[in-house]
Design a protein around this motif. Sequence first.
Motif, PDB file in Angstrom:
ATOM      1  N   GLU A   1       3.090   8.130  -7.109  1.00  0.00           N
ATOM      2  CA  GLU A   1       1.676   7.929  -6.817  1.00  0.00           C
ATOM      3  C   GLU A   1       0.801   9.072  -7.317  1.00  0.00           C
ATOM      4  OE1 GLU A   1       1.633   7.365  -2.611  1.00  0.00           O
ATOM      5  OE2 GLU A   1       1.961   5.185  -2.749  1.00  0.00           O
TER       6      GLU A   1
ATOM      7  N   LYS B   1       1.784  -1.380  -6.543  1.00  0.00           N
ATOM      8  CA  LYS B   1       2.129  -0.652  -5.323  1.00  0.00           C
ATOM      9  C   LYS B   1       3.474  -1.122  -4.774  1.00  0.00           C
ATOM     10  CE  LYS B   1      -2.603   0.398  -3.846  1.00  0.00           C
ATOM     11  NZ  LYS B   1      -3.654   0.146  -2.837  1.00  0.00           N
TER      12      LYS B   1
ATOM     13  N   ASP C   1      -2.840  -4.351  -9.093  1.00  0.00           N
ATOM     14  CA  ASP C   1      -2.746  -3.129  -8.312  1.00  0.00           C
ATOM     15  C   ASP C   1      -1.816  -3.323  -7.111  1.00  0.00           C
ATOM     16  OD1 ASP C   1      -3.630  -0.380  -7.742  1.00  0.00           O
ATOM     17  OD2 ASP C   1      -4.572  -1.281  -5.980  1.00  0.00           O
TER      18      ASP C   1
ATOM     19  N   ARG D   1       6.179   0.161  -7.060  1.00  0.00           N
ATOM     20  CA  ARG D   1       6.333   1.604  -6.856  1.00  0.00           C
ATOM     21  C   ARG D   1       7.193   1.872  -5.618  1.00  0.00           C
ATOM     22  NH1 ARG D   1       1.067   2.544  -7.021  1.00  0.00           N
ATOM     23  NH2 ARG D   1       0.914   2.469  -9.287  1.00  0.00           N
ATOM     24  N   TYR D   2       6.952   1.109  -4.577  1.00  0.00           N
ATOM     25  CA  TYR D   2       7.726   1.235  -3.337  1.00  0.00           C
ATOM     26  C   TYR D   2       9.179   0.846  -3.580  1.00  0.00           C
ATOM     27  CZ  TYR D   2       9.252   0.287   1.469  1.00  0.00           C
ATOM     28  OH  TYR D   2       9.943   0.262   2.645  1.00  0.00           O
TER      29      TYR D   2
END
Length: 217
Positions: A206, A184, A180, A187-188
């Motif tokens: 998100e 994240k 996870d 994703r950033y």
Amino acid sequence: MITRLIIVLALFLPLQVIAWEDETVLSFISQVNPLIQAQKNVSNTFTKPDALTWALRNTSLSGRLGFGGTDFRNEPYTVLGGLQINIPLSSIKEEREQAMKLVSEVKEMDAINGKVIADIVKMRTLEAELVASEVRRKFLKEKAKWIKQRIEKGHSSEMNELWVIGSKLNSEDALIAKVDVLAKTQRYKLAKYAGTEWKVLLAYLEGQVDTLGGEDG
């Protein structure tokens, strides 16, 4: 393969994990990425102008003053004026430069798209790992529940199996927490390709918004 796994196991995770579309992300980045936009601006600067623009750029007023009149006028001076059209000798060079700029633009876009696609694949891989881990976790919890019921009915010999399942559950929890965090971060990283619009893209990735471009889905 990864996409199929996500679709098959989607019921076990929140919808935002699979809400975003690869093509939508690629299209948005190609519109707002600062490097791509800068390259397009350079290409536009070297774009060959249309006929009217070319004429305006290469046409100038000219005039000269001569002594003596003409058969129709007795003034001591004669003013000769008109339009002067300059035909640039470098037109072929400009066309070649324009072609080279367009090729450079395509290469730049391909390079960025390649990086974006690689990061999308990595993002999808992490999401697939989360899905698979959640499925394993759910299975282990159901099995632990079943073994507890058997132990309550007198099958104490299965206590060791319950401890084993508990250990596996802890491992899955740790794996989910790790993946996870990686998801994240990825994703950033993917969102930063959007330059100043990175927060918009991040919200989409998100699952906070359904579409890109300011419209709700």
